[in-house]
Design a protein around this motif. Sequence first.
Motif, PDB file in Angstrom:
ATOM      1  N   HIS A   1       0.818  -1.212   0.000  1.00 44.64           N
ATOM      2  CA  HIS A   1       0.000   0.000   0.000  1.00 44.64           C
ATOM      3  C   HIS A   1       0.855   1.267   0.000  1.00 44.64           C
ATOM      4  N   GLY A   2       2.086   1.130  -0.465  1.00 42.14           N
ATOM      5  CA  GLY A   2       2.925   2.292  -0.707  1.00 42.14           C
ATOM      6  C   GLY A   2       3.766   2.790   0.445  1.00 42.14           C
ATOM      7  N   VAL A   3       3.779   2.069   1.556  1.00 45.21           N
ATOM      8  CA  VAL A   3       4.608   2.490   2.677  1.00 45.21           C
ATOM      9  C   VAL A   3       6.008   1.922   2.479  1.00 45.21           C
ATOM     10  N   ASP A   4       7.004   2.788   2.521  1.00 45.60           N
ATOM     11  CA  ASP A   4       8.397   2.363   2.437  1.00 45.60           C
ATOM     12  C   ASP A   4       8.804   1.955   3.854  1.00 45.60           C
ATOM     13  N   VAL A   5       8.657   0.687   4.159  1.00 45.40           N
ATOM     14  CA  VAL A   5       8.855   0.189   5.518  1.00 45.40           C
ATOM     15  C   VAL A   5      10.301   0.370   5.967  1.00 45.40           C
ATOM     16  N   ALA A   6      11.251   0.156   5.079  1.00 41.06           N
ATOM     17  CA  ALA A   6      12.658   0.331   5.449  1.00 41.06           C
ATOM     18  C   ALA A   6      12.927   1.777   5.841  1.00 41.06           C
ATOM     19  N   ALA A   7      12.411   2.710   5.064  1.00 47.75           N
ATOM     20  CA  ALA A   7      12.608   4.131   5.372  1.00 47.75           C
ATOM     21  C   ALA A   7      11.869   4.518   6.646  1.00 47.75           C
ATOM     22  N   LEU A   8      10.659   3.998   6.811  1.00 51.92           N
ATOM     23  CA  LEU A   8       9.874   4.257   8.013  1.00 51.92           C
ATOM     24  C   LEU A   8      10.659   3.829   9.251  1.00 51.92           C
ATOM     25  N   ALA A   9      11.180   2.621   9.206  1.00 53.64           N
ATOM     26  CA  ALA A   9      11.951   2.091  10.331  1.00 53.64           C
ATOM     27  C   ALA A   9      13.221   2.904  10.550  1.00 53.64           C
ATOM     28  N   ALA A  10      13.910   3.229   9.472  1.00 55.44           N
ATOM     29  CA  ALA A  10      15.157   3.989   9.587  1.00 55.44           C
ATOM     30  C   ALA A  10      14.925   5.345  10.251  1.00 55.44           C
ATOM     31  N   ARG A  11      13.815   5.982   9.920  1.00 57.52           N
ATOM     32  CA  ARG A  11      13.519   7.282  10.541  1.00 57.52           C
ATOM     33  C   ARG A  11      13.303   7.154  12.045  1.00 57.52           C
ATOM     34  N   ARG A  12      12.948   5.976  12.478  1.00 54.06           N
ATOM     35  CA  ARG A  12      12.761   5.727  13.910  1.00 54.06           C
ATOM     36  C   ARG A  12      14.024   5.140  14.536  1.00 54.06           C
ATOM     37  N   GLY A  13      15.027   4.885  13.709  1.00 48.12           N
ATOM     38  CA  GLY A  13      16.290   4.352  14.208  1.00 48.12           C
ATOM     39  C   GLY A  13      16.249   2.869  14.519  1.00 48.12           C
ATOM     40  N   ILE A  14      15.380   2.141  13.801  1.00 44.73           N
ATOM     41  CA  ILE A  14      15.265   0.701  14.004  1.00 44.73           C
ATOM     42  C   ILE A  14      15.367  -0.015  12.666  1.00 44.73           C
ATOM     43  N   ASN A  15      15.514  -1.317  12.730  1.00 53.10           N
ATOM     44  CA  ASN A  15      15.497  -2.170  11.548  1.00 53.10           C
ATOM     45  C   ASN A  15      14.047  -2.460  11.192  1.00 53.10           C
ATOM     46  N   ARG A  16      13.760  -2.676   9.924  1.00 53.91           N
ATOM     47  CA  ARG A  16      12.371  -2.938   9.522  1.00 53.91           C
ATOM     48  C   ARG A  16      11.774  -4.149  10.217  1.00 53.91           C
ATOM     49  N   ALA A  17      12.596  -5.092  10.634  1.00 55.79           N
ATOM     50  CA  ALA A  17      12.103  -6.269  11.344  1.00 55.79           C
ATOM     51  C   ALA A  17      11.640  -5.938  12.762  1.00 55.79           C
TER      52      ALA A  17
END
Length: 135
Positions: free
Chosen positions: A110-126
Motif C-alpha cells: 500500500h505504498g509504505v516504504d517500511v525500510a525508510a519508516l523504520a530507519a527514521r525511527r532508528g530501528i530495523n524494519r524487522a
Amino acid sequence: MAKRPPENWRAWMAEIARAVATGELEPECASAAEMYPESLLQATDAALETFEGDVRALREPSDEEVFATIERVVVALNTVDGDDSHGGACYCTEEREQLCEYIDLTLSEHGVDVAALAARRGINRAEITDDWRDW
C-alpha cells in the motif's frame, strides 16, 4: 496481495489431515495440527482484516499514523495470542515471523516504504512491531 498467515496454517493442517488419511502419517503424529484451533484462526483473520482496512484508509500518512496502525494490529494480535479460549494455542516462532512479514508486506503493498519508516525511527524494519508485541 500478501497471503494472511492463517491461510498458510489452514493449508498445513489440511496437508497433515491428507497425510493421515493416506496413511503417510500416523494419527498420533498429527497432534501438531492442534496448534491452530479454528477460534485462533478466525480471531487472527479478524485482526488482520481490520488491519488491512486501516492500511487501505491511509492516504499519504505520517510516520505516526503508520505506527499507530501497526500498534493497533499488534495489540489486537496480543489479545488473540493471550486468549485462553483457544485451548492453550498461541503464536510460536514461525507464526510470529509470518505475522511480522505479513504486516510488512501489507504496508509495502500500500505504498509504505517500511525500510525508510523504520530507519527514521532508528530501528530495523524487522523491529517495527517490537514496541507493542507480546507474542
